[in-house]
Design a protein around this motif. Structure first.
Motif, PDB file in Angstrom:
ATOM      1  N   ILE A  38       3.843   5.395  -5.877  1.00 26.12           N
ATOM      2  CA  ILE A  38       5.296   5.357  -5.780  1.00 26.12           C
ATOM      3  C   ILE A  38       5.903   6.742  -6.013  1.00 26.12           C
ATOM      4  O   ILE A  38       5.542   7.438  -6.972  1.00 26.12           O
ATOM      5  CB  ILE A  38       5.877   4.387  -6.828  1.00 26.12           C
ATOM      6  CG1 ILE A  38       5.156   3.032  -6.783  1.00 26.12           C
ATOM      7  CG2 ILE A  38       7.376   4.198  -6.627  1.00 26.12           C
ATOM      8  CD1 ILE A  38       5.404   2.185  -8.022  1.00 26.12           C
TER       9      ILE A  38
ATOM     10  N   LYS B  31       5.547  -5.876  -5.825  1.00 26.67           N
ATOM     11  CA  LYS B  31       4.873  -6.287  -7.057  1.00 26.67           C
ATOM     12  C   LYS B  31       5.312  -7.691  -7.475  1.00 26.67           C
ATOM     13  O   LYS B  31       4.477  -8.541  -7.840  1.00 26.67           O
ATOM     14  CB  LYS B  31       5.167  -5.282  -8.165  1.00 26.67           C
ATOM     15  CG  LYS B  31       4.423  -5.519  -9.482  1.00 26.67           C
ATOM     16  CD  LYS B  31       4.709  -4.363 -10.443  1.00 26.67           C
ATOM     17  CE  LYS B  31       3.851  -4.463 -11.704  1.00 26.67           C
ATOM     18  NZ  LYS B  31       4.262  -5.587 -12.561  1.00 26.67           N
TER      19      LYS B  31
ATOM     20  N   LYS C 198      10.876   3.027  -4.883  1.00 29.29           N
ATOM     21  CA  LYS C 198      10.880   2.168  -6.073  1.00 29.29           C
ATOM     22  C   LYS C 198      11.355   0.758  -5.752  1.00 29.29           C
ATOM     23  O   LYS C 198      10.816  -0.227  -6.278  1.00 29.29           O
ATOM     24  CB  LYS C 198      11.751   2.802  -7.165  1.00 29.29           C
ATOM     25  CG  LYS C 198      11.115   4.048  -7.785  1.00 29.29           C
ATOM     26  CD  LYS C 198      11.892   4.563  -8.974  1.00 29.29           C
ATOM     27  CE  LYS C 198      13.190   5.212  -8.586  1.00 29.29           C
ATOM     28  NZ  LYS C 198      13.859   5.863  -9.737  1.00 29.29           N
TER      29      LYS C 198
ATOM     30  N   SER D 284      -0.704   1.426 -10.908  1.00 32.39           N
ATOM     31  CA  SER D 284       0.596   1.874 -10.416  1.00 32.39           C
ATOM     32  C   SER D 284       0.724   3.353 -10.746  1.00 32.39           C
ATOM     33  O   SER D 284       0.860   3.729 -11.912  1.00 32.39           O
ATOM     34  CB  SER D 284       1.724   1.068 -11.062  1.00 32.39           C
ATOM     35  OG  SER D 284       2.973   1.443 -10.537  1.00 32.39           O
ATOM     36  N   GLU D 285       0.633   4.192  -9.718  1.00 37.53           N
ATOM     37  CA  GLU D 285       0.636   5.648  -9.899  1.00 37.53           C
ATOM     38  C   GLU D 285       1.900   6.259  -9.307  1.00 37.53           C
ATOM     39  O   GLU D 285       2.457   5.756  -8.322  1.00 37.53           O
ATOM     40  CB  GLU D 285      -0.595   6.260  -9.227  1.00 37.53           C
ATOM     41  CG  GLU D 285      -1.918   5.764  -9.798  1.00 37.53           C
ATOM     42  CD  GLU D 285      -2.235   6.319 -11.180  1.00 37.53           C
ATOM     43  OE1 GLU D 285      -1.565   7.295 -11.585  1.00 37.53           O
ATOM     44  OE2 GLU D 285      -3.142   5.783 -11.844  1.00 37.53           O
TER      45      GLU D 285
ATOM     46  N   VAL E 234      -1.777  -6.648  -9.627  1.00 41.54           N
ATOM     47  CA  VAL E 234      -1.555  -5.228  -9.359  1.00 41.54           C
ATOM     48  C   VAL E 234      -2.357  -4.459 -10.397  1.00 41.54           C
ATOM     49  O   VAL E 234      -2.020  -4.469 -11.590  1.00 41.54           O
ATOM     50  CB  VAL E 234      -0.061  -4.864  -9.427  1.00 41.54           C
ATOM     51  CG1 VAL E 234       0.122  -3.351  -9.296  1.00 41.54           C
ATOM     52  CG2 VAL E 234       0.715  -5.585  -8.337  1.00 41.54           C
TER      53      VAL E 234
ATOM     54  N   ALA F 127      -2.971  -1.878  -5.505  1.00 40.98           N
ATOM     55  CA  ALA F 127      -2.546  -0.697  -6.257  1.00 40.98           C
ATOM     56  C   ALA F 127      -1.270  -0.164  -5.608  1.00 40.98           C
ATOM     57  O   ALA F 127      -1.062  -0.318  -4.404  1.00 40.98           O
ATOM     58  CB  ALA F 127      -3.627   0.375  -6.253  1.00 40.98           C
ATOM     59  N   LEU F 128      -0.426   0.467  -6.412  1.00 40.92           N
ATOM     60  CA  LEU F 128       0.835   1.019  -5.930  1.00 40.92           C
ATOM     61  C   LEU F 128       0.839   2.534  -6.104  1.00 40.92           C
ATOM     62  O   LEU F 128       0.379   3.047  -7.133  1.00 40.92           O
ATOM     63  CB  LEU F 128       2.017   0.425  -6.699  1.00 40.92           C
ATOM     64  CG  LEU F 128       2.102  -1.096  -6.806  1.00 40.92           C
ATOM     65  CD1 LEU F 128       3.301  -1.484  -7.662  1.00 40.92           C
ATOM     66  CD2 LEU F 128       2.192  -1.721  -5.429  1.00 40.92           C
TER      67      LEU F 128
ATOM     68  N   ALA G 191       8.507  -1.022  -3.878  1.00 39.74           N
ATOM     69  CA  ALA G 191       7.388  -1.275  -4.785  1.00 39.74           C
ATOM     70  C   ALA G 191       7.696  -2.419  -5.746  1.00 39.74           C
ATOM     71  O   ALA G 191       6.844  -3.282  -6.002  1.00 39.74           O
ATOM     72  CB  ALA G 191       7.050  -0.005  -5.559  1.00 39.74           C
ATOM     73  N   ASP G 192       8.905  -2.439  -6.283  1.00 36.94           N
ATOM     74  CA  ASP G 192       9.288  -3.514  -7.203  1.00 36.94           C
ATOM     75  C   ASP G 192       9.225  -4.873  -6.510  1.00 36.94           C
ATOM     76  O   ASP G 192       8.735  -5.859  -7.084  1.00 36.94           O
ATOM     77  CB  ASP G 192      10.695  -3.275  -7.743  1.00 36.94           C
ATOM     78  CG  ASP G 192      10.756  -2.137  -8.745  1.00 36.94           C
ATOM     79  OD1 ASP G 192       9.687  -1.709  -9.229  1.00 36.94           O
ATOM     80  OD2 ASP G 192      11.872  -1.657  -9.040  1.00 36.94           O
TER      81      ASP G 192
END
Length: 387
Positions: free
Chosen positions: A179, A194, A187, A207-208, A204, A176-177, A190-191
């Motif tokens: 961000i 992922k 960002k 994504s929150e 994944v 889970a992310l 995270a990118d």
């Protein structure tokens, strides 16, 4: 470290601009290296440690007999006061008045970006220890900034390293992310995480988003994540929000591993989250003080400054050694020859790992360190090599 600090004017030469012990202050007998560091202002802690590393590197080289047939190196320091405008002024002074052959620093991306027009105009190489923003070395149009180099890996690489650590060491399959929706740093990491994680065939599951500096209650997004039952949560933010996220996650009964980038190391994260909550958490950094591979450097740094080394000191040291090695490889203080030597750096062994410069981007290909929190203390977990 990807702070964009703006506004300011003037510069101030610090006492460290005086010739080193034993060095003669004539242009014919010494080689001047400049230091553009944040010695006062908001991120002075970063700059002071970076400068410590730079000065230690120069001291060691001088004690070993200098370079280019025995010439001593003189360190000339300037304080950019943690402001972009001051960084521009400091760079101008180091080049036009102090006549340095190369510059180490600044530490932040914003202050490094502010130095680019000056070093480009005057054609003087600059090596930033910790300016991680990709735009430091490569422009939006893909062209390389010819006179800019760095000793650290860039932001997106941290996401790749974190994902590979999660996959290869923690053996997880669902992530889970969380961000910061307004933070380019978060960002970008995270990118990259992922992309690497999903390319390995893993999932994944959530994504929150949150807003750094504004949100303090993360229970709603964490409850959503809990319902997805991930094996790991990737939170590439800074210590203030991350500490609260970790604390609230544990309070909600989330026991999954939590992982982040080097922003975790920018402040007292354990004080925010609590010792117990930080167990089973990890983050990517440039170096770990308890890594056995850098024991000698740590001992020398502590002897010199009566404090433990950290990534800022280590990368200040590596950036300076890189520049000095390039001068030696060039066989002269000709700026273009030094630039070409930096661009073709290969197999340089720094305390933060082996460094090979990609000529197309001026970014180093190097290993990263993973730190783990155990009972409130961060300890070396492993090194992750680039793939």
């Amino acid at each position: 470290m990807s702070l964009v600090l703006i506004v300011g004017c003037g510069s101030k030469t610090t006492p460290s601009s005086q010739p080193d012990q034993g060095g003669k202050s004539t242009a014919e007998e010494v080689i001047k290296i400049g230091g553009n560091f944040e010695l006062t202002g908001g991120v002075a802690e970063f700059g002071k440690k970076g400068e410590n590393g730079a000065k230690l590197a120069i001291k060691e080289i001088n004690e070993q007999g200098g370079i280019l047939g025995g010439k001593k190196i003189v360190y000339v320091g300037a304080d950019n006061k943690s402001e972009a405008g001051e960084s521009t002024a400091a760079t101008t002074k180091l080049i036009t008045m102090d006549k340095v052959v190369g510059i180490v620093g600044p530490m932040t991306s914003g202050n490094t970006l502010a130095a680019i027009p000056v070093v480009t105009e005057h054609k003087i190489p600059l090596v930033t220890p910790t300016g991680t923003n990709s735009k430091v070395t490569v422009n939006d149009n893909g062209s390389v900034n010819a006179w800019l180099f760095r000793a650290c890996f860039i932001d997106p690489f941290q996401g790749e390293v974190a994902a590979n650590f999660a996959l290869d060491t923690l053996k997880v399959s669902k992530a889970a992310l969380v961000i910061d929706q307004k933070g380019d740093y978060a960002k970008g990491l995270a990118d990259s995480f992922k992309k690497t994680f999903e390319a390995a065939g893993k999932e994944v599951v959530a994504s929150e988003l949150y807003v750094a500096g504004q949100d303090t209650d993360f229970r709603s997004i964490l409850t959503n994540i809990r319902s997805k039952n991930p094996d790991i949560i990737f939170v590439p933010g800074y210590y203030g929000e991350v500490g609260m996220i970790v604390k609230q996650a544990r309070e909600l009964g989330i026991t999954a591993a939590i992982l982040g980038g080097d922003g975790w190391g920018s402040g007292p994260i354990v004080d925010v989250a609590g010792k117990d909550a930080m167990n089973n958490t990890y983050y990517v950094d440039h170096v770990a003080s308890d890594d056995p591979a850098i024991a000698e450097f740590n001992a020398n740094y502590k002897k010199e400054y009566n404090q433990d080394a950290d990534s800022f000191g280590a990368l200040g040291y590596d950036a300076t050694k890189m520049l000095i090695a390039a001068i030696e490889a060039a066989g002269s203080t000709d700026a273009e020859a030094i630039r070409l030597a930096l661009e073709t750096t290969s197999g340089f062994q720094g305390v933060s790992g082996a460094i090979n410069i990609d000529a197309a981007t001026h970014n180093p290909k190097k290993s990263a360190t993973i730190l783990e929190f155990k009972d409130g203390e961060k300890v070396f977990a492993t090194r992750v090599d680039p793939k």
